[in-house]
Scaffold this active site. Structure first.
Site, PDB file in Angstrom:
ATOM      1  CG  HIS A  65      -1.474   1.334   1.191  1.00 48.66           C
ATOM      2  ND1 HIS A  65      -1.397   2.229   2.485  1.00 48.66           N
ATOM      3  CD2 HIS A  65      -2.767   1.876   0.366  1.00 48.66           C
ATOM      4  CE1 HIS A  65      -2.273   3.180   2.212  1.00 48.66           C
ATOM      5  NE2 HIS A  65      -3.024   2.999   1.308  1.00 48.66           N
ATOM      6  CB  SER A  66       0.889   4.483   0.321  1.00 45.10           C
ATOM      7  OG  SER A  66       1.415   5.528   0.190  1.00 45.10           O
ATOM      8  CG  MET A  67       5.503   6.039   0.501  1.00 42.83           C
ATOM      9  SD  MET A  67       6.104   6.724  -1.256  1.00 42.83           S
ATOM     10  CE  MET A  67       7.872   6.695  -0.742  1.00 42.83           C
TER      11      MET A  67
END
Length: 304
Positions: free
Chosen positions: A131-133
């Protein structure tokens, strides 16, 4: 009431000493959690990587849906969901920890695979959801000197800014992006990792969809990029955080995972073509029927 219980995986002493702030967990609930106190494990490993300030507990969303689906098929197959606790570091604001996180994840993958030692259908690789980074950290694994590419069989990223940092606040973060993207572009011919990037769409104010597209070159066909509002049976835009909790999207992901299982190895298929066609089926075209390996293109219209 089912008890939610994440089991902390004991890491080698040297590793725990080198990364005192980080931990690895195995998601579990109810009787499944009880059974998995005893090693070795027997399922299919999936590793969840949280993003900026993210919690390892976010794995619960997809983990519980996958467990229900495994129950439906009487545990003919099941997935073991692991997640990394990065101590909720703010990697989008300070990029100094990104390299450290990447190296820790490499060690986690090796530790996870050891938990299956001696099993008849022991996995040789893991699937990763970032998720995300966390999705960027997963892509960065390939840039590590001693990383074997075949340790990952599939990468799904959710609301990950692949193209550039949302806020290029320091040299660490910009250099990290340059290293990762240059590597993926220059080595596109040799990267055989099936990768799917899912964007949140217009509701994600933090990571606009344009940043989530994977660098796609003409000869690099194993990468897919989609927006959640265009995913069949999902059809909704999600904000940056709720993409992890969006039930429709997690259901689509879990259905894809189960369709990716090879009946002979009882693990995720190594066949790149099949992986792409399963992801295409669930995330792009989905003619509202079950996935077929070789669907009939022509239908007979009788009685005309």
């Amino acid at each position: 009431v089912e008890v939610l219980e994440s089991k902390k995986i004991e890491l080698p002493k040297k590793l725990a000493k080198r990364y005192p702030a980080y931990e690895l967990y195995l998601y579990g609930e109810g009787s499944y959690a009880e059974e998995h106190k005893i090693l070795p494990l027997t399922g299919i490993p999936v590793l969840f990587l949280p993003g900026n300030a993210g919690s390892y507990k976010q794995v619960r969303s997809i983990g519980s849906i996958a467990l229900r689906k495994a129950e439906d098929i009487d545990f003919k197959y099941h997935f073991d969901f692991f997640s990394v606790n990065f101590n909720e570091e703010l990697v989008a604001l300070y990029g100094g920890s990104l390299q450290k996180q990447t190296k820790f994840v490499h060690e986690c993958i090796k530790t996870i695979l050891k938990l299956y030692k001696g099993q008849e259908f022991a996995p040789k690789s893991v699937a990763i959801i970032g998720h995300s980074m966390g999705g960027l950290v997963a892509r960065a694994l390939l840039t590590l000197k001693n990383f074997k590419h075949d340790l990952i069989n599939l990468l799904i990223t959710q609301a990950t800014p692949h193209v550039a940092p949302v806020m290029p606040l320091d040299r660490f973060i910009t250099d990290f992006y340059t290293t990762v993207n240059n590597y993926w572009i220059l080595n596109a011919r040799h990267i055989n990792l099936t990768t799917l990037s899912v964007a949140g769409g217009f509701r994600d104010y933090q990571v606009r969809s344009g940043l989530t597209f994977l660098p796609k070159l003409s000869h690099h066909t194993s990468a897919l990029s989609v927006v959640s509002s265009a995913v069949p049976k999902t059809w909704v835009s999600t904000d940056h955080l709720s993409i992890v909790w969006c039930k429709q999207l997690q259901l689509t992901t879990v259905r894809a995972f189960f369709d990716l299982i090879d009946a002979d190895t009882k693990q995720i298929t190594q066949n790149s073509k099949k992986k792409l066609s399963v992801l295409n089926h669930h995330f792009i075209r989905h003619p509202s029927k079950h996935f077929e390996e070789n669907p009939a293109i022509i239908s007979d219209l009788t009685g005309i």
